[in-house]
Enzyme design. Structure first.
Site, PDB file in Angstrom:
ATOM      1  N   SER A  74       0.847  -1.184   0.000  1.00 18.60           N
ATOM      2  CA  SER A  74       0.000   0.000   0.000  1.00 18.60           C
ATOM      3  C   SER A  74       0.891   1.245   0.000  1.00 18.60           C
ATOM      4  CB  SER A  74      -0.961  -0.033   1.188  1.00 18.60           C
ATOM      5  OG  SER A  74      -2.002   0.880   1.019  1.00 18.60           O
ATOM      6  N   ASP A 119      -9.591  -3.952  -5.452  1.00 18.30           N
ATOM      7  CA  ASP A 119      -8.999  -3.112  -4.416  1.00 18.30           C
ATOM      8  C   ASP A 119      -9.659  -1.730  -4.393  1.00 18.30           C
ATOM      9  OD1 ASP A 119      -7.311  -1.649  -2.711  1.00 18.30           O
ATOM     10  OD2 ASP A 119      -5.589  -2.848  -3.285  1.00 18.30           O
ATOM     11  N   HIS A 145      -8.071  -4.981  -1.317  1.00 16.54           N
ATOM     12  CA  HIS A 145      -6.864  -4.455  -0.695  1.00 16.54           C
ATOM     13  C   HIS A 145      -6.284  -5.410   0.342  1.00 16.54           C
ATOM     14  CE1 HIS A 145      -4.207  -1.047  -0.175  1.00 16.54           C
ATOM     15  NE2 HIS A 145      -4.341  -1.113   1.132  1.00 16.54           N
TER      16      HIS A 145
END
Length: 691
Positions: free
Chosen positions: A543, A628, A663
């Protein structure tokens, strides 16, 4: 010596170029791969599948190794397990796993643990027929008869809200769509519930609504709307049960709370203290007052109090002053005690304050590198604190701690099967002096017997954004690397808050490059101290930590033998220039607003996608999820395409897309281990350790 042979004659996928021009502040950018953001375009899906097929082919000879790694990691997990029960409003709540099952079963028992078990939700049954299934928030009504819960079956973090009658087992017909997963709160009347609606374009929660059980959700009432899309919002019930609270928060910048008496659900919410720039606060209700944790003239936060009826800042009185070297991270209120979670020298500490005697002390721990956090503590009228303790060699351990006698009782330690022995491993804390003279802490763990002669493979991890601190904690999966000679290290780089607020201030916006330089300098330090060498040094981040990976391979591609980049945020300028992309506007204070020239130019100077050059890059495995919601799949897709076009080396570049996940990856407790096995097999292949 690496004897592993990659398959030859396999051509990586190619991507069509469709140049798109962007102009801002007189600066022109050409994005050849912008078209990959067309999620419904068959050519995009075909490309993602082609990358997966390329990875499958190139790593086909690691199939047995991946299976072995998966089975190793799975074998360390106690399949039939149960969480430690906690008591709330007359019931003991816990979750349990059954052998071979992917998901938890949420249960409770009335008054005593010898009572009959009530199954509230069996996620395994609920998930049947779904590729992904996640239960978000759960909240029980005051009369213990109703359960509100949220469900996401896509992995886009868009939930549906359902209500179940725990007496009859009936799930009520109302199904409220497009809500936040973990923001639900019952009023005291056992029929009113507050929830947050999401904007389906930006995926921001932006409205709080009131629903009455048994009524048409179309008739629900909006009680608050957040007009500033830089703020995230939430709704919850205070621990004292007296209030329903709504908070609006701009990360590390500003906070605002609104309160409603839970016994009067149709009355208006009242502002606690109006929002203003550079004023953050959190609140805890305590008898006839509120305690306030705030950074008002206190970068590392201080503790204040105010009467329940006079919540404005003018009435706040200091309880615990600001300290330059201690960051107050959390506040927990009990009838006779306050517990502060504090951060000092990259270690979590628990400070207990007796509200009668005003005496205080810190809970002591045996190891030099560890983490300690409050656990589940719903009971207000108790002198027992439940906290979690872990280190890089100690599995998560939950203690009940008597705050009067200072006696602790170990209630549960996560069982690690598969022959794990804590004494086989050693953890250390090092301090690397980086280029501007600052000392950056590094936590690391390795198997005893490892020689510090530069021959060891080492995996260096970091996050370093949003003021989020990475605490040294136990990770049973890492054992599969440690047992094969790896050292695992965490660089506590600037951008987190391990060393207090100033650690964050020195690692965001116009100081963001410190995060990258810290990580690079930590790598250089570990080489200098002979923990590893360049040919065996690996980097990992996800991330915003994936942004870190993108930056360090541009800045120092020669330093790393391999890099793992999970769901990487790598196209900073394009994403931050599009307010319709989920979460963008709430990030302006973290990265910058491209509408401001100075901020645009600084972001462009490090944005990984914009700074890919024609040069050699390290071996890389990039991973993403098609659904995501945090970092859109097309950021790493474009990045990989551009790297393929420009890189001048013969190193491996692999791109893995989970076509069912978002995610956080897979939803099942075992499925995510398959992704981890791919990563470890990639690293071990580069080391020639595939047997």
């Amino acid at each position: 010596m690496n004897t592993f042979q990659w398959p030859g004659g396999v051509t990586p996928p190619t991507v069509e170029k469709e140049p798109k021009e962007f102009v801002a502040h007189g600066d022109k950018r050409i994005d050849d791969y912008y078209w990959l953001n067309q999620r419904d375009n068959p050519k995009v899906l075909n490309y993602l599948k082609a990358e997966n097929a390329y990875l499958d082919t190139m790593m086909s000879s690691t199939k047995d190794l991946r299976e072995k790694l998966f089975n190793e990691m799975k074998a360390r997990i106690k399949e039939k397990d149960e969480s430690l029960p906690y008591k709330d409003n007359g019931y003991w709540y816990y979750s349990r796993f059954e052998e071979g099952k992917q998901y938890p079963i949420f249960c409770r028992k009335k008054e005593t643990l010898e009572a009959a078990e009530e199954i509230m939700l069996d996620q395994n049954k609920m998930a049947e027929g779904f590729r992904y299934y996640s239960i978000g928030g759960r909240a029980v009504s005051d009369n213990n008869e109703l359960l509100a819960f949220t469900v996401d079956s896509v992995s886009r973090r868009i939930y549906g809200l359902r209500i179940k009658n725990l007496v009859t087992g009936t799930i009520y017909p109302e199904n409220i769509a497009n809500v936040e997963g973990n923001s639900i709160a019952w009023a005291a009347d056992n029929k009113t519930i507050f929830y947050i609606k999401k904007d389906l374009t930006t995926l921001l929660g932006y409205q709080v609504w009131r629903h009455e059980l048994g009524t048409d959700p179309a008739k629900d009432v909006m009680v608050f709307e957040e007009k500033d899309n830089r703020f995230y919002i939430g709704v919850y019930r205070t621990k004292s049960k007296k209030y329903v609270a709504i908070y609006s928060s701009m990360n590390q910048v500003s906070t605002e709370y609104r309160l409603l008496e839970a016994a009067r659900p149709t009355s208006d919410f009242k502002i606690f203290e109006p929002r203003q720039e550079n004023l953050q606060y959190t609140i805890e209700h305590f008898n006839n007052k509120f305690y306030i944790r705030t950074d008002w003239n206190a970068p590392n936060f201080k503790l204040m109090e105010t009467p329940e009826t006079k919540t404005g800042k003018a009435n706040w009185k200091e309880v615990i002053p600001h300290r330059k070297n201690v960051f107050i991270a959390s506040l927990l209120v009990f009838k006779n005690h306050l517990v502060l979670g504090e951060m000092k020298d990259a270690l979590n500490q628990l400070r207990v304050i007796n509200m009668t005697s005003k005496k205080d002390y810190y809970i002591t721990f045996p190891e030099t590198v560890y983490s300690s956090f409050p656990n589940v503590n719903p009971d207000y009228n108790t002198n027992v604190l439940r906290f979690s303790y872990t280190s890089m060699t100690t599995p998560t351990s939950i203690f009940d701690f008597n705050m009067d006698t200072e006696q602790r009782e170990l209630k549960k330690q996560t069982e690690v099967l598969g022959g794990f022995k804590k004494d086989d491993y050693t953890a250390e804390r090092l301090w690397a002096t980086v280029r501007d003279g600052v000392k950056v802490p590094i936590s690391l763990v390795y198997k005893k017997g490892v020689k510090k002669d530069g021959s060891n493979p080492l995996l260096l991890y970091a996050y370093g954004s949003y003021g989020s601190s990475t605490s040294p904690a136990f990770n049973s999966n890492i054992i599969s690397l440690l047992d094969r000679g790896f050292i695992y290290a965490i660089a506590h780089v600037r951008g987190g808050q391990e060393m207090g607020r100033q650690w964050y201030d020195q690692g965001y916006m116009f100081n963001k490059k410190n995060t990258f330089y810290d990580f690079i300098d930590c790598g250089e330090f570990l080489i200098k101290e002979k923990y590893t060498v360049k040919d065996h040094l690996y980097a990992h981040g996800g991330s915003a930590g994936g942004l870190l990976m993108g930056a360090i391979v541009n800045l120092r591609p020669d330093l790393w033998h391999g890099v793992l980049a999970d769901v990487p945020f790598v196209d900073v300028i394009t994403t931050m220039s599009d307010p319709s992309i989920p979460l963008t506007t709430g990030e302006y204070k973290e990265w910058g607003n491209p509408a401001v020239k100075a901020e645009y130019l600084y972001m462009k100077s490090y944005s990984p996608y914009d700074n890919v050059e024609r040069k050699a890059y390290p071996n890389m495995l990039v991973a993403t999820g098609l659904h995501d919601s945090q970092v859109q799949y097309f950021e790493p897709a474009k990045w990989v395409a551009k790297l393929r076009e420009l890189k001048t080396d013969n190193n491996k570049l692999f791109f893995k897309t989970n076509l069912e996940a978002g995610h956080g990856g897979a939803s099942g407790r075992f499925d995510y281990l398959k992704d981890k096995a791919w990563q470890y097999a990639f690293l071990l292949s580069l080391e020639g350790k595939v047997e």
